[in-house]
Design a protein around this motif. Structure first.
Motif, PDB file in Angstrom:
ATOM      1  N   SER A  90       0.835  -1.214   0.000  1.00 36.00           N
ATOM      2  CA  SER A  90       0.000   0.000   0.000  1.00 36.00           C
ATOM      3  C   SER A  90       0.867   1.260   0.000  1.00 36.00           C
ATOM      4  CB  SER A  90      -0.937  -0.002   1.214  1.00 36.00           C
ATOM      5  OG  SER A  90      -0.199   0.096   2.419  1.00 36.00           O
ATOM      6  N   HIS A  91       2.019   1.214   0.640  1.00 35.56           N
ATOM      7  CA  HIS A  91       2.921   2.370   0.614  1.00 35.56           C
ATOM      8  C   HIS A  91       3.492   2.568  -0.797  1.00 35.56           C
ATOM      9  CE1 HIS A  91       3.284   3.890   4.728  1.00 35.56           C
ATOM     10  NE2 HIS A  91       3.040   2.643   5.123  1.00 35.56           N
ATOM     11  N   ILE A  92       3.769   1.483  -1.488  1.00 38.86           N
ATOM     12  CA  ILE A  92       4.235   1.591  -2.874  1.00 38.86           C
ATOM     13  C   ILE A  92       3.126   2.171  -3.752  1.00 38.86           C
ATOM     14  CG2 ILE A  92       4.952   0.258  -4.892  1.00 38.86           C
ATOM     15  CD1 ILE A  92       6.401  -1.631  -3.007  1.00 38.86           C
ATOM     16  N   GLN A  93       1.899   1.734  -3.508  1.00 38.79           N
ATOM     17  CA  GLN A  93       0.762   2.281  -4.260  1.00 38.79           C
ATOM     18  C   GLN A  93       0.581   3.763  -3.948  1.00 38.79           C
ATOM     19  OE1 GLN A  93      -1.167   0.854  -6.637  1.00 38.79           O
ATOM     20  NE2 GLN A  93      -2.041   2.906  -6.862  1.00 38.79           N
ATOM     21  N   LEU A  94       0.766   4.142  -2.671  1.00 37.28           N
ATOM     22  CA  LEU A  94       0.672   5.555  -2.298  1.00 37.28           C
ATOM     23  C   LEU A  94       1.736   6.363  -3.028  1.00 37.28           C
ATOM     24  CD1 LEU A  94      -0.418   7.885  -0.582  1.00 37.28           C
ATOM     25  CD2 LEU A  94       1.125   7.147   1.256  1.00 37.28           C
ATOM     26  N   ALA A  95       2.931   5.802  -3.170  1.00 36.97           N
ATOM     27  CA  ALA A  95       4.005   6.496  -3.891  1.00 36.97           C
ATOM     28  C   ALA A  95       3.588   6.771  -5.335  1.00 36.97           C
ATOM     29  CB  ALA A  95       5.280   5.661  -3.857  1.00 36.97           C
ATOM     30  N   GLN A  96       2.959   5.794  -5.972  1.00 38.57           N
ATOM     31  CA  GLN A  96       2.495   5.986  -7.344  1.00 38.57           C
ATOM     32  C   GLN A  96       1.411   7.064  -7.405  1.00 38.57           C
ATOM     33  OE1 GLN A  96       1.245   2.032  -8.431  1.00 38.57           O
ATOM     34  NE2 GLN A  96       3.322   1.297  -8.742  1.00 38.57           N
ATOM     35  N   LEU A 233      -6.364  16.893  -0.638  1.00 41.19           N
ATOM     36  CA  LEU A 233      -6.373  15.537  -1.177  1.00 41.19           C
ATOM     37  C   LEU A 233      -5.162  14.753  -0.682  1.00 41.19           C
ATOM     38  CD1 LEU A 233      -7.525  13.388  -3.087  1.00 41.19           C
ATOM     39  CD2 LEU A 233      -6.226  14.447  -4.939  1.00 41.19           C
ATOM     40  N   HIS A 234      -4.007  15.423  -0.630  1.00 39.30           N
ATOM     41  CA  HIS A 234      -2.790  14.763  -0.161  1.00 39.30           C
ATOM     42  C   HIS A 234      -2.976  14.272   1.279  1.00 39.30           C
ATOM     43  CE1 HIS A 234       1.381  13.855   0.560  1.00 39.30           C
ATOM     44  NE2 HIS A 234       1.485  14.810   1.473  1.00 39.30           N
ATOM     45  N   SER A 239      -4.169   9.972   5.259  1.00 41.79           N
ATOM     46  CA  SER A 239      -5.100   9.427   6.253  1.00 41.79           C
ATOM     47  C   SER A 239      -5.623   8.067   5.816  1.00 41.79           C
ATOM     48  CB  SER A 239      -6.266  10.398   6.473  1.00 41.79           C
ATOM     49  OG  SER A 239      -5.809  11.620   7.023  1.00 41.79           O
ATOM     50  N   GLN A 240      -5.940   7.942   4.531  1.00 40.87           N
ATOM     51  CA  GLN A 240      -6.434   6.681   3.998  1.00 40.87           C
ATOM     52  C   GLN A 240      -5.385   5.581   4.143  1.00 40.87           C
ATOM     53  OE1 GLN A 240      -9.451   5.989   3.079  1.00 40.87           O
ATOM     54  NE2 GLN A 240      -9.016   3.881   2.509  1.00 40.87           N
ATOM     55  N   GLU A 241      -4.131   5.951   3.939  1.00 42.43           N
ATOM     56  CA  GLU A 241      -3.046   4.981   4.115  1.00 42.43           C
ATOM     57  C   GLU A 241      -2.996   4.509   5.559  1.00 42.43           C
ATOM     58  OE1 GLU A 241       0.097   2.529   4.002  1.00 42.43           O
ATOM     59  OE2 GLU A 241      -1.024   3.317   2.291  1.00 42.43           O
ATOM     60  N   CYS A 242      -3.166   5.431   6.496  1.00 43.12           N
ATOM     61  CA  CYS A 242      -3.175   5.054   7.907  1.00 43.12           C
ATOM     62  C   CYS A 242      -4.358   4.142   8.228  1.00 43.12           C
ATOM     63  CB  CYS A 242      -3.229   6.306   8.785  1.00 43.12           C
ATOM     64  SG  CYS A 242      -1.740   7.332   8.702  1.00 43.12           S
TER      65      CYS A 242
END
Length: 335
Positions: A90-96, A233-234, A239-242
């Motif tokens: 999910s962190h990799i997806q967040l990076a994208q 949005l950022h 927050s969504q990642e958390c």
């Protein structure tokens, strides 16, 4: 609200001044610079998120974590590693996602830059034309005022020398006066033409400046709105990642709730048990008796009908007895 609009607050009493216009342009350029800084921030954050995600995934693959556990705790640990791997993904997806948002910010910034540049070219041409016409008008005015002084001097010469000069000299004075009047009329006409031309250019510039102020104000409104929404949005993405990470950890917690200490111990016992009988006590065997029994066994055959000898009797000894007591041919250590 009207008094705070761009078009009502960026003028100057100096016709050739561009101070107000320059102030707006500088502010817009600074705004795009701020967008670029946020864009770079997103890219750097994306790099950090991607690196962190990859390291989490490598951690779950390369680092053992309770690998010899059994049964329910083993399943909980497997869920734990799966969820940590999922957090890394999910962190990799967040990076994208962050890189995509940075690209959108770049597109928006470049779009505003192109539109601003087009209008700047128009305004630069108007400023150049206005300043050129203003310079011509100032020169025409200077010439007109000089012609006025020349005409005044010629008139004064005629009146001053009316009775002091000859007829021929007086005629020359009248010719000079006529010429000065003619030159004055020409310069006056040219001066008025230049003033008229400058007024048209001034009106055109004023209208274009007003339009530019309105356009630039719209751009600044859009930029602030876009910037604010991008930042909002950022934060939502973070927050969504958390939330997603917590959901994954909650999955591990639910797995731990299913972990049963009693069942894991029972599973280990059934899976690895080695037997239910403990070893028998180790008894003392007298070497000499063992030798006698061996000899007796070899030399004598058991009588028919006689069974095996029963248990050895417990030797009895009192104080002062020797260390060995002999009962029926058997010697035992007295304890």
């Amino acid at each position: 609200m009207k008094e705070t609009l761009f078009k009502g607050n960026f003028w100057s009493t100096d016709l050739t001044s561009t101070a107000g216009y320059d102030s707006i342009i500088q502010h817009l350029n600074d705004g795009r610079k701020n967008c670029k800084e946020f864009e770079d921030f997103l890219k750097e954050r994306a790099t950090i998120e991607e690196k962190y995600g990859k390291e989490l995934i490598n951690l779950t693959k390369k680092k053992p974590c309770g690998q010899t556990e059994l049964n329910t705790l083993k399943r909980a640990l497997e869920v734990f590693k799966q969820q940590v791997d999922g957090v890394g993904q999910s962190h990799i997806q967040l990076a994208q996602t962050l890189r995509e948002e940075a690209r959108k910010m770049e597109d928006f910034r470049e779009k505003q830059k192109r539109h601003q540049k087009k209008l700047e070219l128009v305004m630069d041409a108007i400023h150049k034309n206005r300043n050129l016409q203003y310079k011509k008008t100032v020169e025409a005015k200077r010439l007109y005022e000089q012609r006025c002084r020349d005409k005044d001097e010629a008139e004064q010469a005629v009146h001053r020398n009316a009775n002091l000069v000859t007829q021929k000299q007086q005629e020359k004075l009248f010719v000079k006066l006529a010429q000065s009047k003619s030159a004055l009329e020409d310069s006056d006409r040219q001066y008025q033409l230049n003033v008229g031309a400058l007024e048209k250019i001034r009106e055109e510039w004023q209208n274009e400046h007003t339009k530019a102020c309105e356009f630039f104000e719209t751009q600044e409104y859009e930029r602030i709105n876009y910037f604010r929404n991008a930042l909002w949005l950022h934060l939502n993405q973070l927050s969504q990642e958390c939330v997603q990470s917590d959901e994954r950890y909650e999955e591990t917690r639910r797995s731990l709730e299913m972990c049963s200490i009693e069942k894991d111990i029972e599973f280990f016992v059934n899976f690895r048990k080695t037997g239910s009988m403990p070893p028998a006590p180790v008894v003392y065997e007298n070497y000499y008796n063992t030798q006698r029994n061996t000899t007796s066994t070899r030399n004598q055959a058991p009588a028919p009908g006689i069974g095996r000898r029963g248990p050895l009797p417990i030797p009895v000894s009192g104080p002062g007895d020797p260390d060995y007591a002999t009962i029926d041919g058997y010697s035992l250590i007295h304890h």
